[in-house]
Each structure stands twice: as C-alpha cells, then as structure tokens.
Design a protein around this motif. Structure first.
Motif, PDB file in Angstrom:
ATOM      1  N   PRO A  14       0.920  -1.252   0.195  1.00  0.00           N
ATOM      2  CA  PRO A  14       0.002   0.089  -0.016  1.00  0.00           C
ATOM      3  C   PRO A  14       0.660   1.194   0.185  1.00  0.00           C
ATOM      4  N   PHE A  15       2.130   1.143   0.545  1.00  0.00           N
ATOM      5  CA  PHE A  15       2.974   2.194   0.133  1.00  0.00           C
ATOM      6  C   PHE A  15       3.202   2.739  -1.075  1.00  0.00           C
ATOM      7  N   LYS A  16       3.130   1.705  -1.847  1.00  0.00           N
ATOM      8  CA  LYS A  16       3.257   2.100  -3.427  1.00  0.00           C
ATOM      9  C   LYS A  16       2.066   2.318  -4.000  1.00  0.00           C
ATOM     10  N   VAL A  17       0.820   1.419  -3.612  1.00  0.00           N
ATOM     11  CA  VAL A  17      -0.347   1.860  -4.161  1.00  0.00           C
ATOM     12  C   VAL A  17      -0.953   3.363  -4.054  1.00  0.00           C
ATOM     13  N   PHE A  18      -0.597   3.739  -2.661  1.00  0.00           N
ATOM     14  CA  PHE A  18      -1.154   4.795  -2.318  1.00  0.00           C
ATOM     15  C   PHE A  18       0.224   6.132  -2.336  1.00  0.00           C
ATOM     16  N   ASP A  19       0.943   6.016  -3.010  1.00  0.00           N
ATOM     17  CA  ASP A  19       2.166   6.739  -3.105  1.00  0.00           C
ATOM     18  C   ASP A  19       1.768   8.090  -3.576  1.00  0.00           C
ATOM     19  N   TYR A  20       0.780   8.329  -4.301  1.00  0.00           N
ATOM     20  CA  TYR A  20       0.096   9.741  -4.478  1.00  0.00           C
ATOM     21  C   TYR A  20      -0.522  10.384  -3.491  1.00  0.00           C
ATOM     22  N   VAL A  21      -0.681   9.816  -2.383  1.00  0.00           N
ATOM     23  CA  VAL A  21      -1.313  10.286  -1.231  1.00  0.00           C
ATOM     24  C   VAL A  21      -0.457  10.676  -0.022  1.00  0.00           C
ATOM     25  N   TYR A  22       0.510   9.675  -0.169  1.00  0.00           N
ATOM     26  CA  TYR A  22       1.511   9.676   1.107  1.00  0.00           C
ATOM     27  C   TYR A  22       2.900   9.335   0.673  1.00  0.00           C
ATOM     28  N   GLN A  23       3.832  10.208   1.013  1.00  0.00           N
ATOM     29  CA  GLN A  23       5.125   9.976   0.714  1.00  0.00           C
ATOM     30  C   GLN A  23       6.034   9.650   1.943  1.00  0.00           C
ATOM     31  N   ARG A  24       6.627   8.697   2.138  1.00  0.00           N
ATOM     32  CA  ARG A  24       7.254   8.492   3.352  1.00  0.00           C
ATOM     33  C   ARG A  24       8.705   9.245   3.437  1.00  0.00           C
ATOM     34  N   ASP A  25       9.106   9.778   4.435  1.00  0.00           N
ATOM     35  CA  ASP A  25      10.295  10.382   4.588  1.00  0.00           C
ATOM     36  C   ASP A  25      11.502   9.415   5.037  1.00  0.00           C
ATOM     37  N   ASP A  26      12.296   9.089   4.371  1.00  0.00           N
ATOM     38  CA  ASP A  26      13.409   8.130   4.530  1.00  0.00           C
ATOM     39  C   ASP A  26      14.292   8.609   5.758  1.00  0.00           C
ATOM     40  N   ASN A  27      14.249   9.889   5.965  1.00  0.00           N
ATOM     41  CA  ASN A  27      15.243  10.279   6.825  1.00  0.00           C
ATOM     42  C   ASN A  27      14.357  10.309   8.528  1.00  0.00           C
ATOM     43  N   SER A  28      13.269  10.022   8.623  1.00  0.00           N
ATOM     44  CA  SER A  28      12.470   9.800   9.700  1.00  0.00           C
ATOM     45  C   SER A  28      12.652   8.471  10.494  1.00  0.00           C
ATOM     46  N   GLU A  29      12.806   8.496  11.650  1.00  0.00           N
ATOM     47  CA  GLU A  29      12.721   7.169  12.455  1.00  0.00           C
ATOM     48  C   GLU A  29      11.637   6.298  12.205  1.00  0.00           C
ATOM     49  N   PHE A  30      10.622   6.886  12.034  1.00  0.00           N
ATOM     50  CA  PHE A  30       9.342   6.049  11.928  1.00  0.00           C
ATOM     51  C   PHE A  30       8.166   6.862  10.936  1.00  0.00           C
ATOM     52  N   ASN A  31       7.730   6.078  10.036  1.00  0.00           N
ATOM     53  CA  ASN A  31       6.642   6.722   9.172  1.00  0.00           C
ATOM     54  C   ASN A  31       5.219   5.846   9.350  1.00  0.00           C
ATOM     55  N   PHE A  32       4.039   6.661   9.503  1.00  0.00           N
ATOM     56  CA  PHE A  32       2.889   6.052   9.742  1.00  0.00           C
ATOM     57  C   PHE A  32       1.794   6.463   8.857  1.00  0.00           C
ATOM     58  N   TYR A  33       1.039   5.699   8.206  1.00  0.00           N
ATOM     59  CA  TYR A  33       0.106   6.272   7.156  1.00  0.00           C
ATOM     60  C   TYR A  33      -1.270   5.269   7.591  1.00  0.00           C
ATOM     61  N   VAL A  34      -2.205   5.769   7.620  1.00  0.00           N
ATOM     62  CA  VAL A  34      -3.490   5.276   7.898  1.00  0.00           C
ATOM     63  C   VAL A  34      -4.451   5.616   6.463  1.00  0.00           C
ATOM     64  N   SER A  35      -5.065   4.926   6.036  1.00  0.00           N
ATOM     65  CA  SER A  35      -5.940   5.335   4.660  1.00  0.00           C
ATOM     66  C   SER A  35      -7.155   6.060   5.300  1.00  0.00           C
ATOM     67  N   HIS A  36      -7.397   7.208   4.500  1.00  0.00           N
ATOM     68  CA  HIS A  36      -8.718   7.972   4.910  1.00  0.00           C
ATOM     69  C   HIS A  36      -9.520   8.044   3.892  1.00  0.00           C
ATOM     70  N   GLN A  37      -9.515   7.200   2.641  1.00  0.00           N
ATOM     71  CA  GLN A  37     -10.519   7.456   1.705  1.00  0.00           C
ATOM     72  C   GLN A  37     -11.931   7.062   2.095  1.00  0.00           C
ATOM     73  N   SER A  38     -12.001   6.001   2.900  1.00  0.00           N
ATOM     74  CA  SER A  38     -13.547   5.684   3.311  1.00  0.00           C
ATOM     75  C   SER A  38     -13.865   6.588   4.500  1.00  0.00           C
ATOM     76  N   THR A  39     -14.962   6.726   4.877  1.00  0.00           N
ATOM     77  CA  THR A  39     -15.621   7.338   5.697  1.00  0.00           C
ATOM     78  C   THR A  39     -15.398   6.982   7.234  1.00  0.00           C
ATOM     79  N   LYS A  40     -14.807   5.655   7.269  1.00  0.00           N
ATOM     80  CA  LYS A  40     -14.758   5.017   8.485  1.00  0.00           C
ATOM     81  C   LYS A  40     -13.664   5.712   9.682  1.00  0.00           C
ATOM     82  N   ILE A  41     -12.646   6.357   9.338  1.00  0.00           N
ATOM     83  CA  ILE A  41     -11.803   7.098  10.301  1.00  0.00           C
ATOM     84  C   ILE A  41     -11.802   8.645   9.584  1.00  0.00           C
ATOM     85  N   PRO A  42     -11.037   9.616  10.432  1.00  0.00           N
ATOM     86  CA  PRO A  42     -10.996  10.792  10.028  1.00  0.00           C
ATOM     87  C   PRO A  42      -9.822  10.939   9.425  1.00  0.00           C
TER      88      PRO A  42
END
Length: 239
Positions: free
Chosen positions: A209-237
C-alpha cells in the motif's frame, strides 16, 4: 473507536522495537509474529503489560477471535473489524498472501476461514477488514500502514472469477482423478501404490500500500518512523 484509540497509542507510545514473544507453535520465529503481537497490544492497550495473565484477559475483552497459523484473519475486534497483519523487510516489498486472495471484506461464508472464526460472534455475516503492514527489518519497526480492504482490494468476485477459471481448466485435464478441495485442485493416489498426492495451490500477492497510495502519502526516509492510515473511506477521520 477502537482504531482511533489504536492510532493514538501508536503515535504516543511508539518505541520501535518489536520484542514481545508469540505463543504457540513457535510463532515468534515466524515472519510477522512479533508485529502481530504488537498490534494486539496496540488495540488492547497492553503495550506496557508485564503480567501475561492480565494481558490475556484484556486481549479476550478486546478481540472475539485471535486467529490461527494458517487462515485469515489474524484477529477480529469484538463487534468490529477484522485485522490482517503483514510484516515485510523492504520498504516497497510485495505482500505475500499465499492461498488467500486479497479481501475487500471478510465474509462468514468464506471457505478459507476457520469454523472458530465463523462462530466467534453470533450471526455475523460480513466485516470490514484492515490490512496492517509493517516494514520491520530485524524486528525494528520503520514504517506502518493501516488500510481498509475496500480501499485497497477489488471485490471478491474479481479474484474468484480468475481462480475458478484456472481451477476449472486444471480439472478439465483428461485421465486424472481429482478430489474435492478448497485449493485450485487436488489429485490423490497418483502412483501405482497410491501413496503420492498432488496439491495445486494459488499463491496470491499484492503490491505494498505504500506504493499503491504513494500519490497520497510519501514516506520520509530520514525519519525514524513513518505511519500512514488510509482515509479514503468515511470510517476514520483525516489526519
């Protein structure tokens, strides 16, 4: 609110190391075992628990099903979503789903889930499913993604159409005696002594999903931790 609470705990309590041991069948040595236990702790609020009995009580209060080694899902939140956990080593590694095709939903009538899963809650028919993917070389979590199946996967009919066509084609081969199976095909007693069997299995995989949704979220390779939650559905804000 389970997923909102889980997100909060990840953001506020992230430590990076996946250290808790799995139980049963030496699962701690298997791919994803430590990540799966960490995800259980995130949802059950047991990240800091050192009393195993107390932790097990909280897990039983949080989940109606805690999975088995060979069948999806890995866990089901009580009266909530199913969760499938996948650990990968490379940041863009393809996810291996083995004999289970990608799921936009979890259905109680699926032949690929266990009877215990089918009966974990009274009369459930359909559940949303969350794919949790962790990039964790050497059990150190570098990136985490949580994405709903209906944002990530096609309808089950898409996969079943291809699976059924292949299975039908294999079973149309003449002069071979097939036996019923949930896999693509199974042949028993191939040799004159009747001691050799053949299983024909599908081995499914899906792009990260990091590749599938790379148009939404780009990881920062310089960060210790990257965290992405899908927000396309209405289930989560959105965040």
């Amino acid at each position: 609110m389970n997923i909102i609470n889980a997100i909060y705990r990840i953001v506020t309590s992230f430590g990076g190391e996946l250290h808790r041991q799995s139980h049963g069948l030496n699962r701690a040595n298997q791919m994803g075992g430590a990540l799966e236990e960490w995800i259980k702790d995130v949802f059950a609020d047991t990240l800091d628990s050192t009393d195993e009995n107390d932790r097990l009580i909280k897990l039983s209060q949080t989940f109606s099903y805690l999975g088995n080694q060979n069948n999806p899902p890995d866990m089901i939140l009580k009266h909530g979503d199913a969760i499938e956990v996948k650990k990968v080593i490379g940041k863009n590694a393809t996810l291996a789903l083995n004999s289970s095709y990608p799921k936009n939903k979890l259905y109680a009538n699926s032949p690929l889930i266990t009877q215990a899963c089918k009966t974990c809650e009274p009369d459930w028919q359909e559940k949303d499913i969350i794919y949790v993917i962790g990039v964790a070389p050497n059990n150190r979590l570098q990136s985490l993604c949580m994405v709903y199946g209906d944002d990530y996967c096609a309808d089950q009919s898409v996969y079943e159409r291809v699976r059924d066509a292949i299975s039908l084609g294999v079973k149309s081969i003449p002069n071979i005696e097939f036996t019923p199976t949930n896999e693509l095909a199974k042949v028993k007693k191939i040799d004159p002594l009747g001691i050799t069997d053949l299983r024909v299995r599908g081995m499914w995989s899906i792009a990260s999903p990091f590749k599938v949704f790379d148009y939404v979220y780009q990881r920062d390779d310089n960060s210790e931790f990257n965290f992405y939650v899908s927000h396309q559905s209405t289930k989560i804000p959105k965040f």
